[in-house]
Design a protein around this motif. Structure first.
Motif: not given
Length: 333
Positions: A116-117, A74-80, A146-148, A135-139
């Protein structure tokens, strides 16, 4: 897998890869069949996981159970990174990391995960599949981050849990802000800690006092209702007993004073005795009487009582009439 039930999941930067064989690219069909047999299928799921809730846990459970033998990272993004692309969080990154470590489905936590992975990241952690809702996650300037991953055949969809999300929880807090502010003031937090103005602080404290008074009134009403119920129960019992006693009293009264009661019989007996006492029996008709002349009826003893004339006006006249009556009686003899 047993370690996840007895201890927190380790961080990826504090442990080495658990694979015992060279990493080979797998298909979904191969993974579902349980191959390769010499190592688990490494599944990756990432997110912010702010205010960790049951929706997060259910998504991780689905990712863990996608294949018969899987290892969940499980990957968790940082605050920044999160504040840059999504916005401010309630929990800081350390709190979010620790929340994930104590989820029973998580085998390993990756701190400061990328938004982005990249192929380099996937290769570094030897990731076979990425699990996320479809569901497409636009960001980050992309319609679907996750398209690629989907195009590479490494994406495995999970189902979202409806009715629960971090945004929903924050919406509830904002909607009921006054309630939570008053509650925390009552629990000892200062107005400065809650970022509440002086006027609002006084208003909230006054409302707390009003609520306490309402609670006391409510308690009094409940106690009064209980008292009234007890009185009603006792009154019903008293009425029932009174009805029973009244029936008994009326029955006894009728037995004593009714039409055929004992009192009437006793009264009749006593009245009969009194009548006998005041009116004795007459003498028998066969008793001897003095002979009288059949030709002349006896004169009454007081003739003036039967005379239509007026009675004697003086005692001398009365004595004269009595003497004349006595002379008449002697002549008859």
């Amino acid at each position: 897998p047993l370690q996840t039930l007895t201890a927190p999941a380790p961080f990826a930067d504090e442990t080495s890869c658990q694979c015992r064989a060279p990493h080979e690219k797998l298909t979904v069909a191969q993974a579902r069949r349980g191959t390769p047999v010499d190592r688990p299928v490494r599944v990756y799921a990432d997110g912010i996981f702010d205010l960790f809730h049951s929706g997060h846990a259910r998504a991780l459970m689905q990712a863990k159970t996608l294949f018969p033998n899987s290892y969940l990272l499980v990957g968790v993004c940082s605050d920044d990174l999160t504040h840059k692309f999504k916005g401010f969080t309630v929990m800081n990154e350390t709190e979010r990391y620790e929340a994930l470590r104590h989820c029973r489905y998580v085998d390993e936590v990756i701190r400061d995960a990328p938004w982005t992975l990249t192929p380099e990241f996937l290769e570094k952690h030897k990731i076979d599949f990425v699990a996320h809702d479809d569901i497409p996650y636009s960001s980050a300037g992309s319609d679907d981050v996750y398209k690629h991953i989907k195009e590479a055949g490494m994406f495995v969809p999970t189902q979202r849990t409806e009715g629960i999300s971090t945004s929903d929880i924050i919406t509830r807090i904002v909607r009921d802000y006054d309630v939570y502010a008053r509650r925390n003031l009552q629990r000892g937090y200062t107005a400065k800690e809650l970022n509440v103005s002086f006027i609002n602080e006084k208003k909230y404290r006054f409302q707390n006092q009003v609520d306490k008074m309402k609670e006391k009134v409510k308690n009094v009403e409940e106690k009064s209702k209980e008292f009234v119920n007890k009185v009603e129960e006792k009154s019903h019992d008293l009425i029932q007993k009174w009805e029973e006693k009244s029936r008994e009293f009326i029955g006894n009264f009728l037995e004593l004073f009714g039409p055929d009661g004992a009192w009437k019989q006793m009264f009749q007996e006593r009245s009969g005795r009194m009548l006998q006492a005041f009116s004795p029996r007459q003498s028998p008709t066969s008793s001897p009487t003095r002979g009288r002349s059949p030709s002349r009826s006896p004169s009454p003893p007081f003739p003036w009582l039967f005379n239509k004339a007026s009675p004697p006006s003086s005692p001398k006249a009365a004595s004269a009439s009595l003497s004349s009556m006595s002379e008449g009686d002697e002549d008859e003899k």
